[in-house]
Write a protein that holds these residues in place. Structure first.
Motif, short mmCIF file in Angstrom:
data_model
loop_
_atom_site.label_atom_id
_atom_site.label_comp_id
_atom_site.label_asym_id
_atom_site.label_seq_id
_atom_site.Cartn_x
_atom_site.Cartn_y
_atom_site.Cartn_z
N GLY A 203 0.80 -1.22 0.00
CA GLY A 203 0.00 0.00 0.00
C GLY A 203 0.83 1.26 0.00
O GLY A 203 0.68 2.12 -0.87
N SER A 224 8.20 -10.16 -2.32
CA SER A 224 8.33 -11.61 -2.08
C SER A 224 7.89 -12.48 -3.26
O SER A 224 7.72 -13.68 -3.08
N TYR A 243 13.03 -11.14 -2.48
CA TYR A 243 13.90 -11.74 -1.44
C TYR A 243 13.59 -13.22 -1.21
O TYR A 243 14.35 -13.91 -0.51
N TYR A 294 4.37 -7.29 14.12
CA TYR A 294 3.02 -6.90 14.56
C TYR A 294 2.18 -8.07 15.05
O TYR A 294 1.30 -7.89 15.90
N ASN A 380 -0.71 -9.27 -1.15
CA ASN A 380 -1.25 -8.11 -1.86
C ASN A 380 -0.25 -7.41 -2.76
O ASN A 380 0.92 -7.28 -2.45
N1 LIG Z 1 4.41 5.45 10.06
C1 LIG Z 1 3.20 5.64 9.54
O1 LIG Z 1 2.56 6.69 9.76
C2 LIG Z 1 2.65 4.56 8.67
C3 LIG Z 1 1.49 4.78 7.89
C4 LIG Z 1 1.05 3.74 7.05
C5 LIG Z 1 1.74 2.51 7.02
N2 LIG Z 1 2.82 2.35 7.83
C6 LIG Z 1 3.60 1.10 7.83
O2 LIG Z 1 3.90 0.75 6.51
C7 LIG Z 1 4.06 -0.66 6.44
C8 LIG Z 1 3.19 -1.20 5.31
O3 LIG Z 1 1.85 -1.01 5.66
P1 LIG Z 1 0.68 -1.15 4.59
O4 LIG Z 1 -0.58 -0.97 5.34
O5 LIG Z 1 0.97 -0.28 3.43
O6 LIG Z 1 0.79 -2.69 4.20
P2 LIG Z 1 1.19 -3.32 2.78
O7 LIG Z 1 2.56 -2.88 2.44
O8 LIG Z 1 0.10 -3.09 1.80
O9 LIG Z 1 1.19 -4.87 3.10
C9 LIG Z 1 2.14 -5.42 3.92
C10 LIG Z 1 3.30 -6.03 3.11
O10 LIG Z 1 4.42 -6.16 3.98
C11 LIG Z 1 5.27 -7.18 3.49
N3 LIG Z 1 5.81 -7.97 4.60
C12 LIG Z 1 7.11 -8.13 4.85
N4 LIG Z 1 7.27 -8.88 5.94
C13 LIG Z 1 6.07 -9.22 6.37
C14 LIG Z 1 5.62 -10.01 7.45
N5 LIG Z 1 6.45 -10.61 8.31
N6 LIG Z 1 4.29 -10.17 7.59
C15 LIG Z 1 3.45 -9.59 6.73
N7 LIG Z 1 3.82 -8.81 5.69
C16 LIG Z 1 5.14 -8.64 5.52
C17 LIG Z 1 4.45 -8.00 2.52
O11 LIG Z 1 5.00 -7.72 1.23
P3 LIG Z 1 6.19 -8.68 0.67
O12 LIG Z 1 5.68 -10.07 0.89
O13 LIG Z 1 6.27 -8.32 -0.76
O14 LIG Z 1 7.40 -8.35 1.46
C18 LIG Z 1 3.05 -7.44 2.62
O15 LIG Z 1 2.37 -7.45 1.38
C19 LIG Z 1 3.72 -1.21 7.81
O16 LIG Z 1 4.91 -1.38 8.55
C20 LIG Z 1 2.89 -0.10 8.42
O17 LIG Z 1 2.89 -0.11 9.80
C21 LIG Z 1 3.27 3.34 8.64
#
Ligand SMILES: NC(=O)c1ccc[n+]([C@@H]2O[C@H](COP(=O)([O-])OP(=O)(O)OC[C@H]3O[C@@H](n4cnc5c(N)ncnc54)[C@H](OP(=O)(O)O)[C@@H]3O)[C@@H](O)[C@H]2O)c1
Length: 398
Positions: A203, A224, A243, A294, A380
């Protein structure tokens, strides 16, 4: 007001409807209903149901299915400055399980309402809110809590008008804004620099890739699968690294011996260790999240950080945390800029509606559970979005 406080107050406001849990009546509100005389609750002769479905955190747990229950509750009434939004789509965020485990605000006890962001049609509003909005407007919103519901009350000043309830617009309020503002405020990107994005096909990662590329950087993205690597190529990523097929640390050492200038890091644990070791002199690592922890009880993945000060000093490098609610003063500019890029065809807002998920597309509020599982299975490509309701019959725009 900070978004965390907004999250809390929103959760409380809607949580008040719990008394009606279990009511399954399909009763409709009368159009002439004096209890809403201060509000505009009816649209073109249509009526709003008395009850709705919503997802409520009833037990604190990082296991979303354990923590959250679907309940029937009264459709909430907007206050004077609020909108009542009929949700069309809601966005899934990695942090939905941080929220369901109470990590956002340990003082808030269940039950409270789940879901950070949605997009839909304004079907009712308070008197003050009517100065800027009208019934039938389409708005996106985030941070009020309670988005995982058929209807959500949203403070009017926290909603963003959007041209239509397209799921692509739902990629911007959290995922897009995080990448836009984090890279702008903390990245210090310069043309020709090298940027590493982890969880790059997800995302928020997809936007970090595109914004770094727009800044003239060479972009590396981790993912992945080969399918995700193909998507990353299509949005301009110079070097996708799957990876699952190649060793991340070895690849970075071999192909980027001088290191990377900026890391947009979402995974944490071992991946963050590799990223720290890969920093160039004066490199910046932006801590966006640590999704690999998480699902654990603590929410924090193991990280060997004892030599971190040495590594940072030796490279004059830095690590910087970023949390979107702390940067709301940048929010308006970020959203309008991204909307313009999207309108001009200069920004890909990839949405994953679950078409390839085992049970198919995420349709209906209760498919939020499947959508969270799907994200945590790393399946996703782009932002995970759930279609809560079909287009409104009364709105030709949707
Ligand atoms: N700091 C902020 O304000 C803020 C705001 C929004 C989001 N975030 C952070 O941004 C990150 C992504 O969030 P998102 O909502 O956009 O999700 P996302 O990237 O749409 O989905 C999560 C992706 O993380 C990867 N991943 C790697 N290791 C993983 C694991 N052990 N378990 C599950 N997924 C894993 C997977 O992609 P691969 O399989 O391709 O690696 C998965 O598709 C998160 O860490 C979230 O907390 C932070």
């Amino acid at each position: 007001m900070s978004s965390l406080r907004l999250l809390r107050s929103g959760a409380r406001a809607i949580g008040g409807a719990d008394a009606l849990s279990g009511v399954h009546s399909a009763a409709r509100r009368s159009i002439i209903d004096m209890s809403y005389s201060a509000h505009f609750m009816d649209f073109k002769g249509s009526s709003i149901p008395s009850t709705m479905r919503k997802l409520v955190v009833t037990t604190l747990s990082p296991n979303f299915r354990e923590a959250v229950r679907a309940q029937t509750a009264a459709v909430p009434t907007p206050g004077d400055a609020d909108l009542l939004v009929r949700n069309r789509f809601v966005g899934i965020n990695a942090s939905d399980i941080n929220y369901s485990s109470g990590r956002y605000d340990p003082s808030v006890k269940p039950p409270f309402d789940a879901g950070f962001e949605g997009i839909g049609e304004v079907v009712g509003l308070g008197l003050s809110a009517s100065s800027r909005h009208t019934v039938g407007d389409t708005v996106a919103y985030f941070g009020t809590g309670g988005a995982f519901a058929e209807y959500t009350v949203v403070p009017a000043k926290e909603s963003v008008p959007v041209p239509a309830a397209r799921p692509e617009f739902l990629t911007l309020p959290v995922s897009g804004a995080t990448a836009y503002i984090a890279l702008k405020r903390l990245g210090e990107l310069a043309k020709g620099q090298t940027v590493l994005v982890t969880a790059a096909a997800g995302g928020t990662g997809q936007f970090a890739v595109q914004f770094a590329k727009r800044a003239g950087c060479h972009v590396i993205g981790t993912c992945s699968s080969d399918e995700k690597a193909g998507f990353l190529k299509s949005i301009g990523c110079d070097r996708p690294i799957n990876y699952a097929a190649e060793d991340l640390a070895k690849t970075l050492r071999k192909e980027y011996p001088k290191g990377v200038d900026v890391v947009y890091e979402s995974v944490g644990g071992g991946v963050m260790e590799v990223a720290v070791n890969s920093l160039a002199n004066k490199g910046r690592l932006i801590v966006i999240g640590f999704i690999s922890g998480y699902q654990s009880q603590s929410g924090i993945p193991p990280f060997r950080g004892d030599t971190l000060p040495v590594k940072l000093l030796q490279k004059s490098a830095s690590m910087r945390g970023f949390f979107l609610p702390h940067f709301l003063s940048d929010y308006g500019e970020a959203l309008s800029s991204m909307m313009q890029m999207f309108a001009e065809g200069k920004l890909v807002c990839e949405v994953d509606r679950g078409d390839l998920a085992p049970e198919g597309r995420f349709v209906g509020l209760e498919s939020v559970f499947r959508a969270v599982d799907y994200m945590y299975a790393g399946k996703n490509v782009g932002k995970v979005v759930v279609e809560v309701a079909p287009p409104s019959a009364s709105s030709s725009k949707l």
